[in-house]
Design a protein around this motif. Sequence first.
Motif, PDB file in Angstrom:
ATOM      1  N   VAL A  43      15.864 -36.229 -73.586  1.00  0.00           N
ATOM      2  CA  VAL A  43      15.112 -37.416 -73.967  1.00  0.00           C
ATOM      3  C   VAL A  43      15.432 -37.667 -75.436  1.00  0.00           C
ATOM      4  N   LEU A  44      16.009 -38.815 -75.713  1.00  0.00           N
ATOM      5  CA  LEU A  44      16.420 -39.188 -77.054  1.00  0.00           C
ATOM      6  C   LEU A  44      15.379 -40.111 -77.664  1.00  0.00           C
ATOM      7  N   ARG A  45      14.876 -39.716 -78.815  1.00  0.00           N
ATOM      8  CA  ARG A  45      13.912 -40.533 -79.559  1.00  0.00           C
ATOM      9  C   ARG A  45      14.510 -40.789 -80.938  1.00  0.00           C
ATOM     10  N   ALA A  46      14.438 -42.038 -81.377  1.00  0.00           N
ATOM     11  CA  ALA A  46      15.025 -42.391 -82.667  1.00  0.00           C
ATOM     12  C   ALA A  46      14.066 -43.264 -83.460  1.00  0.00           C
ATOM     13  N   ASP A  47      14.032 -43.027 -84.759  1.00  0.00           N
ATOM     14  CA  ASP A  47      13.266 -43.867 -85.662  1.00  0.00           C
ATOM     15  C   ASP A  47      13.805 -45.294 -85.550  1.00  0.00           C
ATOM     16  N   ALA A  48      12.948 -46.272 -85.718  1.00  0.00           N
ATOM     17  CA  ALA A  48      13.344 -47.672 -85.564  1.00  0.00           C
ATOM     18  C   ALA A  48      14.463 -48.086 -86.516  1.00  0.00           C
ATOM     19  N   SER A  49      14.602 -47.397 -87.639  1.00  0.00           N
ATOM     20  CA  SER A  49      15.619 -47.782 -88.615  1.00  0.00           C
ATOM     21  C   SER A  49      16.985 -47.132 -88.369  1.00  0.00           C
ATOM     22  N   ILE A  50      17.094 -46.308 -87.334  1.00  0.00           N
ATOM     23  CA  ILE A  50      18.358 -45.631 -87.038  1.00  0.00           C
ATOM     24  C   ILE A  50      19.390 -46.658 -86.570  1.00  0.00           C
ATOM     25  N   SER A  51      20.617 -46.520 -87.069  1.00  0.00           N
ATOM     26  CA  SER A  51      21.670 -47.460 -86.686  1.00  0.00           C
ATOM     27  C   SER A  51      22.096 -47.240 -85.231  1.00  0.00           C
ATOM     28  N   HIS A  52      22.535 -48.304 -84.636  1.00  0.00           N
ATOM     29  CA  HIS A  52      23.043 -48.269 -83.268  1.00  0.00           C
ATOM     30  C   HIS A  52      24.179 -47.250 -83.168  1.00  0.00           C
ATOM     31  N   GLY A  53      25.037 -47.217 -84.174  1.00  0.00           N
ATOM     32  CA  GLY A  53      26.175 -46.301 -84.170  1.00  0.00           C
ATOM     33  C   GLY A  53      25.761 -44.841 -84.103  1.00  0.00           C
ATOM     34  N   ARG A  54      24.682 -44.491 -84.792  1.00  0.00           N
ATOM     35  CA  ARG A  54      24.215 -43.099 -84.770  1.00  0.00           C
ATOM     36  C   ARG A  54      23.672 -42.724 -83.388  1.00  0.00           C
ATOM     37  N   VAL A  55      22.997 -43.646 -82.755  1.00  0.00           N
ATOM     38  CA  VAL A  55      22.481 -43.397 -81.407  1.00  0.00           C
ATOM     39  C   VAL A  55      23.651 -43.218 -80.437  1.00  0.00           C
ATOM     40  N   ILE A  56      24.635 -44.097 -80.526  1.00  0.00           N
ATOM     41  CA  ILE A  56      25.803 -44.008 -79.640  1.00  0.00           C
ATOM     42  C   ILE A  56      26.556 -42.706 -79.887  1.00  0.00           C
ATOM     43  N   HIS A  57      26.695 -42.308 -81.146  1.00  0.00           N
ATOM     44  CA  HIS A  57      27.363 -41.043 -81.473  1.00  0.00           C
ATOM     45  C   HIS A  57      26.624 -39.869 -80.821  1.00  0.00           C
ATOM     46  N   THR A  58      25.309 -39.891 -80.880  1.00  0.00           N
ATOM     47  CA  THR A  58      24.512 -38.826 -80.274  1.00  0.00           C
ATOM     48  C   THR A  58      24.690 -38.828 -78.756  1.00  0.00           C
ATOM     49  N   LEU A  59      24.710 -40.001 -78.145  1.00  0.00           N
ATOM     50  CA  LEU A  59      24.958 -40.096 -76.704  1.00  0.00           C
ATOM     51  C   LEU A  59      26.331 -39.527 -76.352  1.00  0.00           C
ATOM     52  N   ASP A  60      27.325 -39.826 -77.180  1.00  0.00           N
ATOM     53  CA  ASP A  60      28.671 -39.278 -76.954  1.00  0.00           C
ATOM     54  C   ASP A  60      28.670 -37.751 -77.027  1.00  0.00           C
ATOM     55  N   LEU A  61      27.947 -37.184 -77.989  1.00  0.00           N
ATOM     56  CA  LEU A  61      27.866 -35.728 -78.109  1.00  0.00           C
ATOM     57  C   LEU A  61      27.191 -35.119 -76.881  1.00  0.00           C
ATOM     58  N   LEU A  62      26.125 -35.756 -76.402  1.00  0.00           N
ATOM     59  CA  LEU A  62      25.448 -35.262 -75.205  1.00  0.00           C
ATOM     60  C   LEU A  62      26.397 -35.279 -74.009  1.00  0.00           C
ATOM     61  N   LYS A  63      27.185 -36.336 -73.899  1.00  0.00           N
ATOM     62  CA  LYS A  63      28.154 -36.431 -72.809  1.00  0.00           C
ATOM     63  C   LYS A  63      29.206 -35.320 -72.934  1.00  0.00           C
ATOM     64  N   GLN A  64      29.694 -35.070 -74.156  1.00  0.00           N
ATOM     65  CA  GLN A  64      30.660 -33.992 -74.384  1.00  0.00           C
ATOM     66  C   GLN A  64      30.100 -32.649 -73.953  1.00  0.00           C
ATOM     67  N   ALA A  65      28.799 -32.476 -74.128  1.00  0.00           N
ATOM     68  CA  ALA A  65      28.144 -31.216 -73.784  1.00  0.00           C
ATOM     69  C   ALA A  65      27.816 -31.124 -72.298  1.00  0.00           C
ATOM     70  N   GLY A  66      28.118 -32.167 -71.543  1.00  0.00           N
ATOM     71  CA  GLY A  66      27.889 -32.132 -70.104  1.00  0.00           C
ATOM     72  C   GLY A  66      26.523 -32.588 -69.659  1.00  0.00           C
ATOM     73  N   ILE A  67      25.760 -33.216 -70.552  1.00  0.00           N
ATOM     74  CA  ILE A  67      24.440 -33.713 -70.184  1.00  0.00           C
ATOM     75  C   ILE A  67      24.615 -35.099 -69.561  1.00  0.00           C
ATOM     76  N   GLU A  68      24.212 -35.236 -68.316  1.00  0.00           N
ATOM     77  CA  GLU A  68      24.387 -36.507 -67.613  1.00  0.00           C
ATOM     78  C   GLU A  68      23.083 -37.264 -67.447  1.00  0.00           C
ATOM     79  N   ARG A  69      21.974 -36.574 -67.557  1.00  0.00           N
ATOM     80  CA  ARG A  69      20.667 -37.222 -67.387  1.00  0.00           C
ATOM     81  C   ARG A  69      20.035 -37.402 -68.764  1.00  0.00           C
ATOM     82  N   ILE A  70      20.018 -38.658 -69.217  1.00  0.00           N
ATOM     83  CA  ILE A  70      19.514 -38.968 -70.548  1.00  0.00           C
ATOM     84  C   ILE A  70      18.517 -40.109 -70.435  1.00  0.00           C
TER      85      ILE A  70
END
Length: 84
Positions: A43-70
Amino acid sequence: MVLGIDLFANGQTTVDGHTAQTDADFLLQIHEANAGDPDLRAVLRADASISHGRVIHTLDLLKQAGIERIAFGVTPVGGGAAPR
């Protein structure tokens, strides 16, 4: 098991309350959690001021780690202050 990922406005990232200083730290924590539970969800929670790019980067890292349910948390993580 559900793994909580928090992105704070001050740049800090936590995995279940544990700080991940670098992408390598983040991936290590995710891999350790994933090794014990093949059905691990994040479950990804982000402060409202977090950039879209940082969220996408985190999603990419989760995918690299094999996490498919986000999912995305709807509760704000606060005004940029990291938990103690």
